[in-house]
Design a protein around this motif. Structure first.
Motif, PDB file in Angstrom:
ATOM      1  N   PHE A  65       1.073   3.597  -2.735  1.00 17.18           N
ATOM      2  CA  PHE A  65       1.541   5.462  -2.755  1.00 17.18           C
ATOM      3  C   PHE A  65       2.271   6.362  -3.296  1.00 17.18           C
ATOM      4  CE2 PHE A  65      -1.119   8.869  -1.039  1.00 17.18           C
ATOM      5  CZ  PHE A  65      -0.068   9.577  -0.375  1.00 17.18           C
ATOM      6  N   HIS A  66       3.742   5.981  -3.198  1.00 20.14           N
ATOM      7  CA  HIS A  66       4.286   6.607  -2.783  1.00 20.14           C
ATOM      8  C   HIS A  66       5.117   6.578  -4.843  1.00 20.14           C
ATOM      9  CE1 HIS A  66       5.559   8.284   0.733  1.00 20.14           C
ATOM     10  NE2 HIS A  66       5.115   7.248   1.384  1.00 20.14           N
TER      11      HIS A  66
ATOM     12  N   GLN B  79      -8.123   5.211   0.858  1.00 17.62           N
ATOM     13  CA  GLN B  79      -7.565   4.332   0.099  1.00 17.62           C
ATOM     14  C   GLN B  79      -8.208   2.600   0.396  1.00 17.62           C
ATOM     15  OE1 GLN B  79      -5.353   4.870  -3.450  1.00 17.62           O
ATOM     16  NE2 GLN B  79      -4.990   6.683  -2.365  1.00 17.62           N
TER      17      GLN B  79
ATOM     18  N   MET C 177       0.054   9.008   8.913  1.00  8.54           N
ATOM     19  CA  MET C 177      -0.776   8.589   7.606  1.00  8.54           C
ATOM     20  C   MET C 177      -0.976   9.512   5.899  1.00  8.54           C
ATOM     21  SD  MET C 177      -3.065   5.320   5.726  1.00  8.54           S
ATOM     22  CE  MET C 177      -2.081   3.944   6.995  1.00  8.54           C
TER      23      MET C 177
ATOM     24  N   LEU D 274       0.259  -1.391  -0.016  1.00  6.68           N
ATOM     25  CA  LEU D 274       0.260  -0.676   0.119  1.00  6.68           C
ATOM     26  C   LEU D 274       0.736   1.236  -0.228  1.00  6.68           C
ATOM     27  CD1 LEU D 274      -2.896   0.877   0.060  1.00  6.68           C
ATOM     28  CD2 LEU D 274      -2.522   1.100   2.569  1.00  6.68           C
ATOM     29  N   TYR D 275       1.837   1.338   0.917  1.00  4.35           N
ATOM     30  CA  TYR D 275       2.482   2.707   1.296  1.00  4.35           C
ATOM     31  C   TYR D 275       3.751   2.607  -0.228  1.00  4.35           C
ATOM     32  CZ  TYR D 275       1.811   4.267   5.699  1.00  4.35           C
ATOM     33  OH  TYR D 275       1.747   4.456   6.992  1.00  4.35           O
TER      34      TYR D 275
ATOM     35  N   ALA E  68      -2.681   4.267  -4.854  1.00  5.55           N
ATOM     36  CA  ALA E  68      -2.471   3.510  -3.894  1.00  5.55           C
ATOM     37  C   ALA E  68      -3.374   1.722  -4.347  1.00  5.55           C
ATOM     38  CB  ALA E  68      -2.180   3.398  -2.425  1.00  5.55           C
TER      39      ALA E  68
ATOM     40  N   ASP F  65      -4.381  11.029   1.069  1.00  5.26           N
ATOM     41  CA  ASP F  65      -4.922  10.958   0.756  1.00  5.26           C
ATOM     42  C   ASP F  65      -5.111   9.156   0.135  1.00  5.26           C
ATOM     43  OD1 ASP F  65      -3.979  13.134  -2.273  1.00  5.26           O
ATOM     44  OD2 ASP F  65      -5.937  12.830  -0.718  1.00  5.26           O
ATOM     45  N   LEU F  66      -3.703   8.625   1.262  1.00  4.16           N
ATOM     46  CA  LEU F  66      -4.051   7.659   1.739  1.00  4.16           C
ATOM     47  C   LEU F  66      -4.441   6.484   2.441  1.00  4.16           C
ATOM     48  CD1 LEU F  66      -2.147   4.887   0.763  1.00  4.16           C
ATOM     49  CD2 LEU F  66      -0.115   5.475   2.928  1.00  4.16           C
TER      50      LEU F  66
END
Length: 922
Positions: free
Chosen positions: A17-18, A85, A78, A13-14, A33, A81-82
C-alpha cells in the motif's frame, strides 16, 4: 528437500500500500496494495513449494496488549483505501488455494515463528516471505527470510550480521535496546542500530548490557540506565513466540485446488491483465491434487487478563547469569553435601533419559542453595571420551539423608516428576515444600505458560538455555546422557539456580495475596506427593478384554462403512474430509451449516450433528467416528501402555493445566473415557482388581449444583438439597408447581437440563436444542426457573458484575480465575467470559474440594497402604483398589472424609460402588 513458504500477509499488504502509487480499477476501487500482494503470490506459485500458507493477524487484542497496554497504541487507523482492499485480497488468496491462517490472542509473527521452527525441526527448507526485520531472529540453518518486493534474502548468520551488525540470536536484544516506534515500544533514548550493535558486540546479550550499564559513560549511558526497568519487557514484546498451540502442522499446508472461475472474475474486476493471461494459459498455480484440511488455531494460555504478576524482575540479581560447578570428585561432593547440610532449603532438579517418569533413568542431579551458584552431579553420561563420574550409588547414598529429612525444605519446578525418578532410584523425598510451577499457576493461571523458560522470561527477565540447544531436536536429537558435560552443567545447573530465583520472586508475590497463598500452601503443595503416589500405584487392566472389545468395535466399524456406502450409492473414504464434504454438500446437496475458519463447509462433529436430522448418512458417519476413536484411543492403545516393570498402566496428572484448577490426565488420558455410552462404560470393565481385591468408586453427587446452592444462597435450592430428594425432580416440582409424585419424566429431564445448563451459560436456543422443543418454550422454562429460584439469578448477575469490576472470579477457597475478555468490546468474546465467570466458581470449588479430600484420604491411607491404594481420580470421582477384608473399613471412612472436605450450606453427598472392575463399581 521439501519446502515450506510462510507469507507474512499483514506485512505485505501494508508495504504494498505504501510502496506503490495509488491505483484504481475502472470502477474507481483502490487496487494498489492488492496488485502488489497478488504479484508476490504469483511469484511464489511459480516456485511450486510443497507447503505454503498466507498468515494474517486475527482481530482483537493479543497477549502483548496485556503485557503492555500501550502496545501499538499510537498506530493510526487503517486508511479507508487500504481497508477496502482487505476483503478482495482474502478472496484472491483463498481462490489461489492458499490457506489463510489467523490465530486469536497472538500475532501473525508468532504463528509464522511456530510453524517455521516446526518445519525446520522436521527437515523442511523454510522460507519466511516478509519485509519485517523482526523475523531476523529466526534465521538459522533451514530457515531463510525473503523479501519478494525488494529481492533481499537472509539465509545465514553472516547475512544477518552484514545487514544488522548482530547475529540472529542477538536480534531480540537488538530490538529491545532500540525500541520500535511503529509498535510504540520505547527503547533507550538516542540508541540506534549502530549503538545497539556496539553494546551487544561488547557485552554479548541484553543481560550483559544491563549488567555493565554503569560502565557506559556520557548521556547515552544515562539514557540506558533510565531505560533499564523496561528493557526486560521490551525483550518479551519483541520476541516472536515459537510455541503457539496450533491444531495443524506444516505438512497440513498443502496448496489447495485453485478456484479458476472465481479468480477469473476477481482478476477481471480489478484489472490484473497479466495475471488473467497466465490464468487462461495455465502458466502458474496449477491445481493441486490435495484434500482440504480444516485448520483452526488456538492460543490458550497467553496473558490476556489483569494480572497481579509483573513482567519486571523483582531484583536485578535474579536476572543475571550464574556460575555452575560440575562435581566429579569425592572432595567436590563432600563440599556440596556440607553446603546442603548447613542450608535450611535447597533447590534441585533431575536429568534423565526419558520424559516418562516411570521408565526414566537418572543421568544427573543439579543442586542450588543460593542464587547464582549451582552444582551438577553427573551420573550417567556415556558419550565417547566422557570424563569419569562418581558412582551413582555413592552419590545417592550421600544425598539420601538430605532428601529424606522433612525439616529440610526442597524446592523444585514440576517436582512431581523428580519425586518419581528419585523414588525409583531408592530415595523417598520428604519435605517437598515449594514448586515454582504451582506458585505461578496459583498466582495467575492464565498470565503465562508455566514451564520454566516462560516463567524465567516473565518474572526474571532472563532467557534460559533450552533443552534443544544442548540436545538438539527432531531426528538429530541426542539423549541427555550423550550431552557433553560442559553443556550439561550449564543447562542443568541453570535449572536448579533458576528454580531458586523463581521461588524467591514468586513467593514474594504470593505473600502479598494471602488467599492465593493459602490455596498454594493448603491445597496444591500437599497434593504433589499424593498425586505422585496415585500415579506410581497405577491401575491393572485386562488386556484380553480390551482386545475383545477392539475386535467388536472393528466389526461394527465395518458395518457402519457398508451402511454409509449403501446410503451414498457409491464407495468413499469415511476418513477423508474432502471426499465426505464433496458427497454431503455437492452431491447430496445438504446445507453446510458449519464453516471452517477459511469459510469452507466443515465436516467436524458439530457440522454433522447439525444436519443429522436431514439425512441418515451424517449419523452413520458420527457413529463410525465414535467407534474409531474408542478403538484407537483406548481398546487398541491401553494394552500397549502397560509398564513392563509394574504390569500396570500409569497415567500422569497435571495440576497446572485447567485454569479452574481441575486436574488433567494424559499418557493415557483416563478422564475422557465416555460414560454416557454403553461402549464407553464397557471400557471401564477392563480396569480390574487383582485376585483378593475389589475396585471401589466414590463419587460426589451433583457437587457443582450443591456449590451453586451454597454460593447463591437461594432458599428454594437450599431447601431442595436439604430435603435429600432427587434434586432434578424437586426442581421440576418447584418450577411446574407440582408434587414430587406428579412430576413427569419429561419435566424432570427439562429441570435437569436447566440445572446443569445454567452453570455453563446455556441459552434458550441451547436448551431448546437439548430438549427438542421450541425456543419460545425453552425461554418460558428459564423464566419460570428464575421466578422460582430468584437467588440464582441474583448470584449470576452479582458474579458478572464482580468479574467486570475485578477482572477475575474466585472459588470458595480463594482460587482466582482471571477473565481476559470480561470487558471486551466484541460481544461474542464478552459473552464467553461471562459464561466462564458463572461456571468457574462452581467447577473450581469442586476441584478444590476433591483435592482437599485426596490429601486427607492419602494421609489416612498411610497406615494401610498394604491393604488399599488410591489408583484413579476422574473429575468428581476417586477410585480405589482394596483388599476384600478391608472393604468395610474403607467404605466407612472414605465417603465420610470426602463429605467433610468442605463446609457448605448444603450437605456433600458421596455415592459409593464396589465391583471386580471399575465398570461394576461406578
Amino acid at each position: 528437500m521439501k519446502r515450506l513458504v510462510l507469507i507474512d500477509g499483514s506485512s505485505y499488504l501494508y508495504r504494498a500500500f505504501h510502496a506503490l502509487p495509488p491505483l484504481n480499477n475502472e470502477a474507481g476501487e483502490p487496487t494498489g496494495a492488492l496488485f502488489g500482494v497478488v504479484n508476490m503470490l504469483r511469484a511464489h506459485l511459480k516456485e511450486q513449494p510443497d507447503y505454503i500458507a498466507f498468515v494474517v493477524d486475527a482481530p482483537g487484542p493479543t497477549f502483548r496488549d496485556d503485557l503492555y497496554p500501550q502496545y501499538k497504541a499510537n498506530r493510526k487507523a487503517m486508511p479507508d483505501d487500504l481497508r477496502a482492499q482487505v476483503e478482495p485480497m482474502c478472496e484472491i488468496v483463498q481462490a489461489l488455494g492458499f490457506r489463510i491462517l489467523r490465530v486469536g490472542g497472538v500475532e501473525a509473527d508468532d504463528v509464522i515463528g511456530t510453524l517455521a521452527m516446526q518445519g525446520a525441526g522436521e527437515g523442511l527448507e523454510v522460507t519466511i516471505s516478509t519485509g519485517d526485520k523482526d523475523f531476523a531472529q529466526l534465521v538459522r540453518p533451514g530457515i531463510a527470510l525473503v523479501n519478494t518486493m525488494s529481492g533481499s534474502r537472509y539465509d545465514s548468520e553472516a547475512s544477518v550480521v552484514d545487514k544488522f551488525g548482530v547475529r540472529p540470536a542477538q536480534i531480540i536484544d537488538f530490538l529491545a535496546l532500540m525500541g520500535d516506534a511503529v509498535d510504540n515500544i520505547p527503547g533507550v533514548d538516542k540508541c540506534g542500530p549502530k549503538t545497539a550493535a556496539k553494546w551487544l558486540g561488547e557485552y554479548g546479550t541484553l543481560d550483559g548490557v544491563i549488567a555493565h550499564a554503569d560502565a557506559i559513560k556520557g548521556k547515552i549511558g544515562d539514557n540506558l540506565r533510565a531505560a533499564l526497568p523496561r528493557l526486560p519487557l521490551n525483550r518479551e514484546l519483541t520476541t516472536i513466540k515459537t510455541d503457539v498451540a496450533l491444531e495443524y502442522r506444516p505438512q497440513d499446508l498443502v496448496l489447495q485446488p485453485r478456484a479458476t472461475d472465481a479468480l477469473r472474475t476477481l482478476y477481471a474486476r480489478y484489472g490484473f491483465k497479466q495475471a488473467l493471461r497466465e490464468l487462461e494459459g495455465g502458466a502458474a498455480g496449477a491445481d493441486a491434487d490435495a484434500g482440504r484440511i480444516s485448520v483452526r488455531g488456538t492460543a490458550a494460555g497467553y496473558a490476556r487478563a489483569p494480572a497481579p504478576a509483573s513482567a519486571e524482575p523483582l531484583d536485578p540479581a535474579l536476572a543475571t547469569q550464574g556460575e555452575y560447578e560440575c562435581v566429579l570428585t569425592d572432595a567436590q561432593l563432600a563440599a556440596w553435601i556440607a553446603k546442603l547440610q548447613a542450608a535450611d532449603a535447597f533447590a534441585f532438579d533431575t536429568e534423565t533419559d526419558s520424559l516418562d517418569p516411570m521408565r526414566a533413568r537418572l543421568v544427573g542431579i543439579s543442586l542450588a542453595v543460593e542464587t547464582g551458584h549451582a552444582a551438577y552431579v553427573p551420573l550417567g553420561h556415556t558419550y565417547p571420551g566422557a570424563p569419569a563420574q562418581l558412582p551413582g550409588e555413592t552419590v545417592l547414598a550421600a544425598l539420601k539423608p538430605l532428601f529424606a529429612d522433612p525439616a529440610k525444605r526442597k524446592i523444585g519446578h514440576h517436582g512431581k516428576y523428580d519425586l518419581h525418578v528419585l523414588r525409583r532410584h531408592g530415595i523417598e523425598v520428604a519435605g517437598y515444600a515449594e514448586d515454582t510451577m504451582l506458585e505461578s499457576f496459583v498466582l495467575n493461571a492464565t498470565a503465562t505458560r508455566h514451564d520454566m523458560d516462560s516463567l524465567a522470561r516473565r518474572y526474571l527477565g532472563y532467557d534460559t538455555i533450552t533443552y534443544e540447544q544442548v540436545a538438539g531436536k527432531g531426528a538429530k536429537a541426542i539423549s541427555f546422557a550423550q550431552v557433553a558435560l560442559d553443556d550439561a552443567t550449564r543447562y542443568a545447573g541453570e535449572d536448579a539456580d533458576v528454580t531458586l530465583r523463581l521461588h524467591r520472586a514468586l513467593a514474594t508475590k504470593l505473600a502479598a495475596e494471602p488467599a492465593l497463598e493459602r490455596v498454594y500452601r493448603e491445597i496444591e503443595m500437599p497434593l504433589v506427593p499424593v498425586l505422585e503416589r496415585v500415579e506410581a500405584n497405577g491401575v491393572l487392566i485386562d488386556a484380553d478384554e480390551l482386545r475383545r472389545q477392539s475386535n467388536d468395535l472393528g466389526k461394527r466399524m465395518l458395518v457402519a462403512q457398508q451402511k454409509a456406502t449403501e446410503l451414498a450409492g457409491r464407495s468413499f473414504s469415511l476418513d477423508s474430509p474432502k471426499q465426505l464434504g464433496q458427497l454431503l454438500f455437492e452431491e447430496l446437496k445438504l446445507p453446510a451449516l458449519v464453516k471452517t475458519p477459511s469459510g469452507q463447509p466443515s465436516t467436524n462433529e458439530e457440522a454433522l450433528e447439525a444436519i443429522a436430522e436431514l439425512h441418515e448418512l451424517p449419523r452413520v458417519i458420527l457413529d463410525y467416528r465414535g467407534l474409531a476413536k474408542l478403538r484407537s484411543t483406548y481398546t487398541d492403545k491401553l494394552p500397549e501402555m502397560v509398564n513392563a516393570d509394574t504390569g500396570r498402566v500409569h497415567t500422569s496428572y497435571h495440576q497446572a493445566g485447567a485454569a479452574t484448577g481441575r486436574l488433567a490426565s494424559n499418557d493415557p488420558n483416563l478422564q475422557n473415557i465416555p460414560i454416557r455410552t454403553d461402549d464407553g462404560r464397557r471400557i471401564r470393565n477392563a480396569f480390574v482388581a487383582p485376585a483378593g481385591r475389589r475396585i471401589v468408586s466414590c463419587d460426589y453427587s451433583q457437587i457443582e449444583l450443591r456449590i451453586m446452592a451454597h454460593l447463591s444462597q437461594d432458599a428454594g435450592l437450599l431447601r431442595a438439597f436439604e430435603s435429600g430428594a432427587d434434586i432434578h425432580r424437586a426442581t421440576a416440582a418447584e418450577v411446574f408447581g407440582k408434587t414430587l409424585d406428579e412430576v413427569s419424566g419429561n419435566e424432570r429431564r427439562a429441570a435437569k437440563a436447566i440445572n446443569f445448563g445454567l452453570m455453563y451459560g446455556m441459552s434458550a436456543f441451547g436448551l431448546a436444542r437439548n430438549l427438542g422443543i421450541a425456543r419460545g418454550e425453552a425461554q418460558d422454562y428459564i423464566a419460570l426457573y428464575f421466578s422460582r429460584y430468584p437467588g440464582v439469578r441474583e448470584f449470576m448477575e452479582r458474579t458478572r458484575e464482580q468479574a467486570r469490576e475485578r477482572g477475575y472470579v474466585e472459588t470458595v477457597f480463594g482460587r482466582r480465575l482471571y477473565l481476559d475478555n470480561i470487558n471486551a468490546r466484541n460481544q461474542g468474546l464478552r459473552a464467553g467470559a461471562e459464561r466462564a465467570a458463572i461456571n468457574a466458581p462452581m467447577q473450581g470449588t469442586a476441584a478444590d474440594i476433591i483435592k482437599r479430600a485426596m490429601v486427607d484420604i492419602d494421609d489416612w491411607l498411610a497406615a494401610h497402604r498394604d491393604r488399599a491404594l488410591m489408583v484413579l481420580q476422574v473429575h468428581d470421582e476417586l477410585v480405589f483398589e482394596v483388599d476384600a477384608a478391608f472393604l468395610d473399613t474403607l467404605l466407612a471412612e472414605v465417603p465420610q472424609r470426602m463429605a467433610a472436605a468442605a463446609e457448605l450450606r448444603v450437605p456433600l453427598v458421596v455415592d459409593s460402588g464396589v465391583g471386580d472392575n471399575w465398570g461394576q463399581a461406578h
